[in-house]
Design an enzyme around this catalytic site. Structure first.
Site, mmCIF file in Angstrom:
data_model
loop_
_atom_site.group_PDB
_atom_site.id
_atom_site.type_symbol
_atom_site.label_atom_id
_atom_site.label_comp_id
_atom_site.label_asym_id
_atom_site.label_seq_id
_atom_site.Cartn_x
_atom_site.Cartn_y
_atom_site.Cartn_z
ATOM 1 N N LYS A 14 0.818 -1.214 0.000
ATOM 2 C CA LYS A 14 0.000 0.000 0.000
ATOM 3 C C LYS A 14 0.856 1.270 0.000
ATOM 4 O O LYS A 14 0.597 2.186 -0.769
ATOM 5 C CB LYS A 14 -0.943 0.011 1.219
ATOM 6 N N ARG A 89 -9.838 0.509 8.911
ATOM 7 C CA ARG A 89 -9.392 -0.836 9.234
ATOM 8 C C ARG A 89 -10.455 -1.647 9.942
ATOM 9 O O ARG A 89 -10.231 -2.823 10.231
ATOM 10 C CB ARG A 89 -8.190 -0.730 10.144
ATOM 11 N N ARG A 128 11.367 -6.255 4.769
ATOM 12 C CA ARG A 128 11.270 -4.828 5.082
ATOM 13 C C ARG A 128 11.841 -4.540 6.478
ATOM 14 O O ARG A 128 12.485 -3.513 6.689
ATOM 15 C CB ARG A 128 9.801 -4.382 4.997
ATOM 16 N N ARG A 134 11.389 -0.938 11.748
ATOM 17 C CA ARG A 134 10.088 -1.176 12.383
ATOM 18 C C ARG A 134 10.113 -2.487 13.173
ATOM 19 O O ARG A 134 10.226 -3.562 12.603
ATOM 20 C CB ARG A 134 8.991 -1.243 11.309
ATOM 21 N N ARG A 146 -0.670 -9.387 13.382
ATOM 22 C CA ARG A 146 -1.193 -8.342 12.485
ATOM 23 C C ARG A 146 -2.023 -8.975 11.366
ATOM 24 O O ARG A 146 -3.071 -8.451 10.985
ATOM 25 C CB ARG A 146 -0.037 -7.529 11.882
HETATM 26 N N1 UDP Z 1 -2.500 0.898 13.164
HETATM 27 C C1 UDP Z 1 -3.760 0.983 13.691
HETATM 28 N N2 UDP Z 1 -4.719 1.645 12.996
HETATM 29 C C2 UDP Z 1 -4.472 2.228 11.807
HETATM 30 C C3 UDP Z 1 -3.185 2.126 11.262
HETATM 31 C C4 UDP Z 1 -2.217 1.454 11.957
HETATM 32 O O1 UDP Z 1 -4.044 0.477 14.774
HETATM 33 O O2 UDP Z 1 -5.381 2.840 11.229
HETATM 34 C C5 UDP Z 1 -1.450 0.209 13.924
HETATM 35 C C6 UDP Z 1 -1.587 -1.292 13.947
HETATM 36 O O3 UDP Z 1 -1.037 -1.740 15.174
HETATM 37 C C7 UDP Z 1 -0.723 -1.753 12.779
HETATM 38 C C8 UDP Z 1 0.427 -0.747 12.850
HETATM 39 O O4 UDP Z 1 -0.182 0.456 13.320
HETATM 40 O O5 UDP Z 1 -0.278 -3.063 12.909
HETATM 41 C C9 UDP Z 1 1.164 -0.516 11.537
HETATM 42 O O6 UDP Z 1 0.251 0.011 10.595
HETATM 43 P P1 UDP Z 1 0.632 0.198 9.044
HETATM 44 O O7 UDP Z 1 -0.597 0.630 8.362
HETATM 45 O O8 UDP Z 1 1.827 1.035 8.912
HETATM 46 O O9 UDP Z 1 1.066 -1.247 8.663
HETATM 47 P P2 UDP Z 1 0.963 -1.992 7.301
HETATM 48 O O10 UDP Z 1 -0.294 -2.750 7.403
HETATM 49 O O11 UDP Z 1 0.945 -0.959 6.214
HETATM 50 O O12 UDP Z 1 2.196 -2.828 7.262
HETATM 51 MG MG MG Z 2 1.800 0.815 5.324
#
Ligand code: UDP
Ligand code: MG
Length: 190
Positions: A14, A89, A128, A134, A146
């Site tokens: 994304k 989300r 990554r 991270r 996640r």
């Molecule tokens: N997160 C969340 N709500 C959001 C975006 C992120 O709680 O709207 C938290 C959640 O713990 C997630 C972390 O932030 O695992 C990393 O989010 P990011 O969107 O950067 O991760 P990606 O899914 O893009 O790897």
């Molecule tokens: Mg992201």
């Protein structure tokens, strides 16, 4: 306005594609994950709170994330549109975003979902994690959580937009330019 939700599991690409889309369509990129990480770095109260969830791979509570997202939108009143990356989300977040945008006489144009198989996601995230710094990309159990949170709480958000005929699934495997052109076709033919 052109308002795109860029959707997909962690590691789907994304962030990479959002950077290209904002250039092409002249949009503002709103990544809730990036905003949380900036707050963690700046040691703000929001950052301290978000960190307790992010370190476990859990979601930050809806009311916190929604409030933060709305105040970010309000900072850019001249925007031609937005790429929402990593938000909404959960279904309550999607409902809140709908209400918020309609209060501004606009709406989501399309959700584009990057489709990538789970094994490939884990591989990409660990890769990554080697240089992103991270912590949530460096621990297999956090990554697994996640992905599980995504499957349980986030993937249903696609149904919300599908019911409004605003959902397009895109093959997220291939080279970056190839995936970008798939996304652009979906957006241009919406
Ligand atoms: N997160 C969340 N709500 C959001 C975006 C992120 O709680 O709207 C938290 C959640 O713990 C997630 C972390 O932030 O695992 C990393 O989010 P990011 O969107 O950067 O991760 P990606 O899914 O893009 O790897
Ligand atoms: Mg992201």
């Amino acid at each position: 306005m052109l308002n795109i939700v860029l959707f997909g599991p962690p590691g789907a690409g994304k962030g990479t594609q959002a950077a290209k889309l904002i250039d092409k369509y002249n949009l503002v990129h709103l990544s809730t994950g990036d905003i949380f990480r900036a707050n963690i770095k700046g040691e703000t109260d929001l950052g301290k709170l978000a960190k307790t969830y992010i370190d476990k791979g859990e979601l930050v509570p809806d009311e916190v994330t929604i409030g933060m997202l709305e105040s970010e939108v309000d900072k850019t009143p001249e925007a031609k549109g937005y790429i929402f990356d990593g938000f909404p989300r959960t279904t309550p977040q999607a409902e809140a975003l709908d209400k918020f945008l309609s209060s501004k006489n606009t709406s989501i144009s399309l959700m584009v979902a990057l489709d990538v198989a789970e094994e490939e996601l884990i591989k990409r995230l660990l890769e990554r994690g080697k240089d992103s710094g991270r912590a949530d990309d460096q621990d297999e159990s956090i990554i697994a959580n996640r992905i599980s949170v995504y499957n349980k709480q986030t993937s249903v958000v696609a149904d919300f937009y599908n019911a409004k005929n605003k959902f397009q699934k895109i093959n997220g495997v291939g080279d970056i330019e190839e995936i970008f052109s798939r996304l652009c076709s979906a957006i241009d033919n919406r």
